[in-house]
Design an enzyme around this catalytic site. Structure first.
Site, short mmCIF file in Angstrom:
data_model
loop_
_atom_site.label_atom_id
_atom_site.label_comp_id
_atom_site.label_asym_id
_atom_site.label_seq_id
_atom_site.Cartn_x
_atom_site.Cartn_y
_atom_site.Cartn_z
N CYS A 165 -10.45 -0.82 -2.93
CA CYS A 165 -10.22 0.45 -2.26
C CYS A 165 -9.66 1.53 -3.18
CB CYS A 165 -9.30 0.24 -1.06
SG CYS A 165 -9.92 -1.03 0.04
N HIS A 305 -2.02 5.83 1.23
CA HIS A 305 -3.08 4.84 1.46
C HIS A 305 -3.11 4.52 2.95
CE1 HIS A 305 -5.94 1.78 0.48
NE2 HIS A 305 -5.16 0.80 0.90
N GLU A 316 4.51 0.97 1.41
CA GLU A 316 4.20 2.24 0.75
C GLU A 316 5.28 3.28 1.01
OE1 GLU A 316 0.55 5.48 0.18
OE2 GLU A 316 0.41 3.94 1.75
N LYS A 337 -6.65 8.29 7.21
CA LYS A 337 -7.37 7.11 7.72
C LYS A 337 -7.21 6.96 9.23
CE LYS A 337 -7.42 4.19 3.55
NZ LYS A 337 -6.60 4.99 2.61
N HIS A 342 -11.05 3.37 7.32
CA HIS A 342 -10.89 3.04 5.90
C HIS A 342 -12.26 2.93 5.24
CE1 HIS A 342 -9.45 1.65 2.23
NE2 HIS A 342 -8.77 0.56 2.57
N PHE A 403 -7.51 -4.47 -2.72
CA PHE A 403 -7.37 -5.92 -2.82
C PHE A 403 -7.42 -6.32 -4.30
CE2 PHE A 403 -9.36 -6.98 1.61
CZ PHE A 403 -8.20 -6.53 2.22
#
Length: 416
Positions: A165, A305, A316, A337, A342, A403
């Protein structure tokens, strides 16, 4: 050596809440959700039956039918968004030095639907190896920038960055550095993804990564809300034209913003989970600020994110508080998002575009669907909840994490 300045001169967006950059922006500031029941396949037996698909998109409205058939959807999306960005930048393809124009693109997966369909067709057959001759070139992740360069004749650096991502943010950082170092005048950058497929939904469901709020898809993406239960899968593309400042000035280009820095780091912790103390996230934001030559108190807005996962959102925000200290409470923080879902490898691109447009318009898009306060989150942070907020934005940061522990961060500054 003195590094060259890099500016943004063109934008293109193909998203679940708008098929152009202007439609996308209007969707963002109005708090529009792109989530709805899946239409691409029968999802009745899936744990998650919804996603953020594109709406009213027909590739043959933009691409020759024969050419479109040779492309996976992620490449189709890349072509459409990059065409819009090139047109928006008013690049003269007859006079520009194409040897100094690159295409650096991000994709976390690439042609997942193509791979899935070819395997399903083989499994349903008699065992004979009958595969589409375009199987491999449709599937490979680097084919999107390849097709963009072939169409436009761009002969500079051409490749795809793959870091889950964080892919399109990594692409932007590479593009920034190629121009800074004088290797390119212009780079078409961004990212695309088309993972709303049987395999994509099944795989993420198996990981328990997706929201299962099937009774109310439009409210399922709820970053920072105490009842969040996973992310909502999206698709689409974002394209950004980065250009050397003097080159842009010489041709009288409109300049949206300056890309002043990029940072990268690794969590070195877990395949899919963030580091609970946010060590890698703190590092990437500090790296980005240092690279840009800016201080924490210079930042007005952060597009996080913010995927709407129980662990990631808290980690975060803790990292932001650690890096920015008391100044964190004055920053407009959001997660777009909540509206787009996403977009995986394309997330960094469309979220950077959202930050650039927030700067241009003096409005920070909201984090929608927030209802229940999470006691693990500092209540003094301004998460721009549920409604857009007017705000002069001089410096904006955009975070993306993937990831594998991949972290990337970019910083934009309003040009004086």
């Amino acid at each position: 050596m003195e590094l060259k300045r890099v500016v943004v001169t063109g934008l293109g967006a193909l998203t679940p809440i708008g098929n152009t950059k202007d439609e996308y922006w209007n969707g963002l500031i109005s708090g529009k959700s792109g989530a709805a029941p899946i239409t691409y396949f029968d999802a009745e037996k899936f744990k998650t039956k919804f996603a953020c698909e594109l709406k009213n998109f027909n590739p043959t409205d933009f691409l020759d039918r024969k050419e479109a058939r040779k492309m996976d959807r992620f490449t189709q999306y890349a072509m459409v968004a990059s065409d819009e960005a090139i047109a928006d930048a008013k690049l003269d393809l007859d006079t520009i030095n194409k040897l100094r124009v690159g295409v650096i693109w991000g994709a976390g997966i690439g042609g997942l639907e193509t791979f899935q369909d070819e395997v399903l067709n083989f499994a349903a057959g008699d065992g004979s190896p009958r595969f589409n001759p375009f199987f491999i070139p449709k599937m490979i992740a680097d084919i999107a920038p390849g097709n963009i360069s072939i169409k436009n004749g761009f002969m500079g650096p051409n490749y795809t960055t793959v870091s889950a991502c964080a892919s399109s943010a990594n692409a932007m950082i590479d593009a920034l550095n190629y121009i800074r170092l004088g290797h390119c005048d212009v780079v078409v950058t961004g990212g695309s993804e088309a993972a709303v497929t049987i395999a994509g939904m099944g795989g993420f469901n198996a990981m328990h990564a997706l929201s299962t709020r099937n009774e109310s898809p439009e409210t399922a993406s709820r970053p920072f809300d105490a009842t969040r239960d996973g992310f909502v899968l999206g698709e689409g593309a974002g394209a950004i034209i980065l250009e050397e400042y003097e080159h842009a000035k010489a041709r009288g280009a409109k300049i949206y913003a300056e890309l002043v820095g990029g940072g990268m780091s690794s969590d070195a912790h877990h395949m899919t989970a963030p580091h609970p103390d946010g060590i890698g996230v703190m590092a990437v934001m500090r790296n980005c600020l240092e690279n840009a030559g800016l201080k924490p108190e210079d930042v007005d807005h952060i597009n996080t994110h913010g995927t709407s996962t129980p662990l990631g959102d808290v980690a975060e925000l803790k990292a932001i508080t650690e890096v920015f200290g008391e100044h964190a409470k004055t920053i407009n923080i959001n997660s777009t998002k909540s509206m787009t879902g996403h977009l995986l490898g394309a997330a960094g691109a469309i979220e950077a575009i959202a930050s650039i447009l927030a700067m241009e318009n003096g409005i920070v898009p909201p984090t929608i669907n927030h209802e229940v306060v999470d006691e693990k989150i500092d209540p003094e942070l301004n998460l721009t909840l549920n409604k857009a907020q007017k705000r002069e934005v001089k410096v904006a940061m955009s975070n993306t994490f993937g990831f594998g522990g991949h972290n990337a961060c970019v910083l934009f500054r309003k040009l004086d």
